[in-house]
Motif scaffolding. Structure first.
Motif, PDB file in Angstrom:
ATOM      1  N   LEU A   1       0.826  -1.197   0.000  1.00  0.00           N
ATOM      2  CA  LEU A   1       0.000   0.000   0.000  1.00  0.00           C
ATOM      3  C   LEU A   1       0.866   1.255   0.000  1.00  0.00           C
ATOM      4  CD1 LEU A   1      -2.816  -1.139   2.432  1.00  0.00           C
ATOM      5  CD2 LEU A   1      -2.935  -0.856  -0.024  1.00  0.00           C
ATOM      6  N   LYS A   2       1.971   1.201   0.754  1.00  0.00           N
ATOM      7  CA  LYS A   2       2.869   2.365   0.762  1.00  0.00           C
ATOM      8  C   LYS A   2       3.400   2.643  -0.631  1.00  0.00           C
ATOM      9  CE  LYS A   2       4.926   3.097   5.281  1.00  0.00           C
ATOM     10  NZ  LYS A   2       5.334   2.150   6.273  1.00  0.00           N
ATOM     11  N   GLU A   3       3.780   1.557  -1.324  1.00  0.00           N
ATOM     12  CA  GLU A   3       4.302   1.742  -2.686  1.00  0.00           C
ATOM     13  C   GLU A   3       3.251   2.369  -3.570  1.00  0.00           C
ATOM     14  OE1 GLU A   3       7.118  -2.225  -2.749  1.00  0.00           O
ATOM     15  OE2 GLU A   3       5.288  -2.157  -3.942  1.00  0.00           O
ATOM     16  N   HIS A   4       2.004   1.951  -3.364  1.00  0.00           N
ATOM     17  CA  HIS A   4       0.951   2.465  -4.223  1.00  0.00           C
ATOM     18  C   HIS A   4       0.755   3.961  -4.044  1.00  0.00           C
ATOM     19  CE1 HIS A   4      -2.903   1.791  -6.500  1.00  0.00           C
ATOM     20  NE2 HIS A   4      -3.102   2.981  -5.987  1.00  0.00           N
ATOM     21  N   ILE A   5       0.712   4.401  -2.771  1.00  0.00           N
ATOM     22  CA  ILE A   5       0.427   5.822  -2.602  1.00  0.00           C
ATOM     23  C   ILE A   5       1.645   6.685  -2.882  1.00  0.00           C
ATOM     24  CG2 ILE A   5      -1.462   5.508  -0.994  1.00  0.00           C
ATOM     25  CD1 ILE A   5       0.390   6.241   1.228  1.00  0.00           C
ATOM     26  N   ALA A   6       2.828   6.074  -2.864  1.00  0.00           N
ATOM     27  CA  ALA A   6       4.011   6.866  -3.159  1.00  0.00           C
ATOM     28  C   ALA A   6       3.988   7.344  -4.609  1.00  0.00           C
ATOM     29  CB  ALA A   6       5.271   6.045  -2.907  1.00  0.00           C
ATOM     30  N   ASP A   7       3.352   6.544  -5.443  1.00  0.00           N
ATOM     31  CA  ASP A   7       3.250   6.936  -6.846  1.00  0.00           C
ATOM     32  C   ASP A   7       2.084   7.911  -6.996  1.00  0.00           C
ATOM     33  OD1 ASP A   7       2.974   7.159  -9.538  1.00  0.00           O
ATOM     34  OD2 ASP A   7       2.882   5.010  -9.944  1.00  0.00           O
ATOM     35  N   LYS A   8       2.411   9.186  -7.160  1.00  0.00           N
ATOM     36  CA  LYS A   8       1.362  10.209  -7.141  1.00  0.00           C
ATOM     37  C   LYS A   8       0.402  10.119  -8.310  1.00  0.00           C
ATOM     38  CE  LYS A   8       2.465  12.265  -3.360  1.00  0.00           C
ATOM     39  NZ  LYS A   8       1.702  11.877  -2.215  1.00  0.00           N
ATOM     40  N   LYS A   9       0.776   9.301  -9.300  1.00  0.00           N
ATOM     41  CA  LYS A   9      -0.122   9.241 -10.457  1.00  0.00           C
ATOM     42  C   LYS A   9      -1.205   8.201 -10.239  1.00  0.00           C
ATOM     43  CE  LYS A   9       2.945   9.266 -14.088  1.00  0.00           C
ATOM     44  NZ  LYS A   9       3.657   8.247 -13.741  1.00  0.00           N
ATOM     45  N   LYS A  10      -1.037   7.367  -9.192  1.00  0.00           N
ATOM     46  CA  LYS A  10      -2.001   6.302  -9.018  1.00  0.00           C
ATOM     47  C   LYS A  10      -3.225   6.821  -8.271  1.00  0.00           C
ATOM     48  CE  LYS A  10       0.863   2.325  -9.520  1.00  0.00           C
ATOM     49  NZ  LYS A  10       1.706   1.410  -8.765  1.00  0.00           N
TER      50      LYS A  10
END
Lengths: 195, 434
Positions: B286-295
């Motif tokens: 989940l952290k990886e997901h939100i780190a990507d601001k385009k997601k």
């Protein structure tokens, strides 16, 4: 069609009312509650149904209270049995003390019966006495792991000594009643159901 | 054969009507106002029914709505007062009175049990399933009820099932097609379009009327959206107004097909059952997901289970440990038109959906709230409680500290230990004993 009233008729409502002294309105509310607790609509309650009540499960005496609904090793409690135990906590009203008919059995919510209920929370083996060992057990339930065995034994010894009059090392019901004669039992062991 | 021809003609007119009035407007997010008219008629009918019922019921048999009003006189004094002592007093035989009284109060009435059954209505809404306390009133009311049943089961239900079917098929086909494209802004735009259209169709298949408030606080990319949970339809309601990345377990069957199709068009976070147990793995992904601001923002329901929409229960702290901005959303259903609560121990998914489709409508309010972040010196649990309070206040729900998991499992021992600790402090005092 239209709509069917969903108040299931309470069987033996009159005899339950006479025995417990609850008003018709209170009885209806308790019946509603009984049906809400009886999740699988079995018509009776099992220990598990009562254990699912969160606030009861966190009560240190929760298990003892649940046990009191299942006397004599039974596994189910029906509505009359449920109400009979709850009747101990009915507030004492004037009409109860007026009709002191010696032939009628004592009302379930009399001072004596309330005290007897509390006594039975201690007296697990039902021998009519609270032994030092039974006192220790209840204490352990109420304090959990916070207090050492030694401290607990001191407390138990002191309590039994203070209440024990005939020196048999245990507290009988009479001694129990005597040590609590100044306590406002009627108020502490009563739950008032709002109309 | 004439019969077959006729049937064919009816079917085709039916489909054209559906296409024209419902599907096309969904693509453009436009409403033709048919549902508004339906709702107006419905409200008028229910008002009329309420007046008839109130006139007809004899006064004595009205049992007050006991769901929210307490039925016993509670003594909420803390343990010290209840045990009639000062700190550091010794154990008394009468101490059991306090605990047994509290125990019996819980038996007669407790806050939690009533939250796992549907909310009681103050006045009947002409659905048999909510008929708890109401009695026969008049012939006219019965006739209206019969008419209601016919309308709901013979007119609305086929329409809704058709729409749902079309909606889901379009979703699967659409996302698979979009998934074939290479990653680009066109793909994102198309996937949004497909998601939104299909969600709108599905919402119409439930006759959903949703009011969104404070759209300026709608969750942004790279954030986490947090909401109270009443039913699986919550997801549908939120995704109609924006695209989210879902988090959840991989299911089999129809859900699995939908999940696999959706993930082709835009990245959702689906976990295998075994992976769910590993909290670190979950948090990491989940952290990886939100780190990507385009997601897209992640959608999480921290209660972990469905509650009956009268209260908000404990928020599990896992979602609040990930970091990032939290966008709280409060969802409140109007029970008058249909009960959206999914009692998973009573109904399975299919019977639940059928109940939804044979209700009058699903009416709800959605409030977007300003973003919140964890403050200095606040741990995950405190933060979770802060967000929970905000959602409860906004949605007009009561707040409960209990864990929603109570409906399935026994309560944790830690809560009992707290009570035991308090009591021990009282009788043992400062460690000295007589």
């Amino acid at each position: 069609m239209g709509s069917r009233s969903s108040h299931a008729v309470i069987p033996d409502a009159d005899s339950i009312r006479r025995e417990t002294g609850f008003s018709q309105a209170s009885l209806l509310r308790l019946h509603h509650r009984f049906r809400a607790l009886d999740r699988n609509k079995k018509g009776y309650l099992s220990r598990m149904d009562l254990q699912q009540i969160g606030a009861l499960a966190v009560n240190p005496l929760g298990d003892r209270i649940i046990e009191s609904f299942f006397p004599d090793g039974s596994q189910q409690v029906d509505f009359p049995g449920f109400v009979r135990v709850l009747a101990h906590f009915r507030p004492v009203e004037d009409e109860d003390t007026e009709t002191q008919d010696p032939k009628k059995p004592e009302p379930l919510n009399s001072r004596r019966n309330k005290l007897h209920y509390a006594f039975q929370l201690y007296d697990l083996d039902r021998d009519g006495k609270i032994s030092r060992h039974e006192m220790l057990q209840v204490l352990r339930l109420m304090v959990g792991v916070e207090v050492t065995e030694e401290q607990l034994e001191n407390i138990a010894d002191r309590t039994v000594q203070e209440a024990d009059e005939d020196g048999d090392g245990a507290v009988s019901f009479v001694e129990f009643t005597k040590s609590l004669e100044k306590m406002d039992v009627e108020q502490k062991m009563s739950i008032r159901i709002l109309k | 054969m004439e019969g077959a021809e006729l049937a064919g003609k009816i079917l085709s007119t039916w489909l054209t009507l559906v296409l024209g009035f419902i599907l096309l407007p969904s693509v453009f997010g436009v409403s033709l106002g048919i549902s508004e008219i339906y709702m107006k008629i419905l409200v008028k009918t229910l008002e009329w029914a309420t007046i008839r019922i109130e006139k007809g019921t004899p006064k004595e048999s009205i049992l007050k709505n006991s769901a929210s009003v307490g039925i016993i006189q509670r003594d909420e004094s803390p343990m010290e007062k209840g045990l009639s002592g000062l700190r550091g007093r010794d154990f008394e035989l009468s101490d059991v009175f306090y605990f047994s009284k509290k125990g019996f109060e819980a038996i007669v009435e407790d806050e939690v049990t009533q939250r796992f059954s549907s909310e009681e209505l103050v006045s009947w809404n002409l659905l048999t399933r909510t008929n708890v306390n109401f009695q026969y009133i008049s012939l006219r009311l019965t006739m209206v009820w019969v008419l209601g049943v016919i309308v709901r089961y013979c007119v609305l239900l086929p329409l809704r099932v058709t729409l749902a079917f079309i909606g889901i098929s379009l979703l699967v086909i659409g996302t698979t097609l979009v998934g074939q494209l290479p990653d680009s802004s066109l793909k994102n735009w198309l996937s949004e379009l497909v998601h939104l259209t299909c969600c709108r169709i599905c919402v119409r298949s439930l006759s959903g009327t949703i009011h969104y408030h404070n759209k300026q606080y709608r969750p942004q990319k790279g954030g986490i959206c947090v909401a109270n949970h009443t039913s699986p339809i919550d997801v549908l309601i939120l995704t109609t107004d924006g695209c989210y990345a879902m988090v959840g377990q991989v299911h089999g069957g129809l859900m699995g097909i939908i999940q696999r199709a959706m993930v082709k068009a835009c990245p959702h976070v689906w976990f295998e059952r075994s992976e769910m147990k590993d909290r670190h793995l979950v948090t990491k992904r989940l952290k990886e997901h939100i780190a990507d601001k385009k997601k897209l923002p992640i959608l999480i329901f921290p209660e972990g289970t469905c509650i009956n929409n009268t209260s908000v229960m404990m928020f599990k702290k896992g979602s609040f440990e990930i970091g990032g901005t939290i966008h709280p959303v409060a969802i409140k259903y109007n029970p008058q038109f249909g009960d959206a609560f999914w009692n998973s121990s009573k109904y399975n998914m299919v019977s639940y959906l059928l109940r939804m489709m044979t209700s009058w409508a699903i009416v709800c309010d959605v409030w977007y709230m300003p973003a919140m972040t964890r403050e200095e010196g606040e741990d995950a649990v405190q933060f979770a409680n802060r967000v929970k309070s905000a959602i409860a206040i906004q949605g007009g729900l009561t707040e409960l500290p209990w864990d929603g998991g109570l409906k399935r499992a026994k309560v944790k021992d830690t809560l009992k230990e707290e009570q035991q600790k308090n009591y021990s402090k009282m009788i043992v005092g400062n460690g000295s004993l007589s």
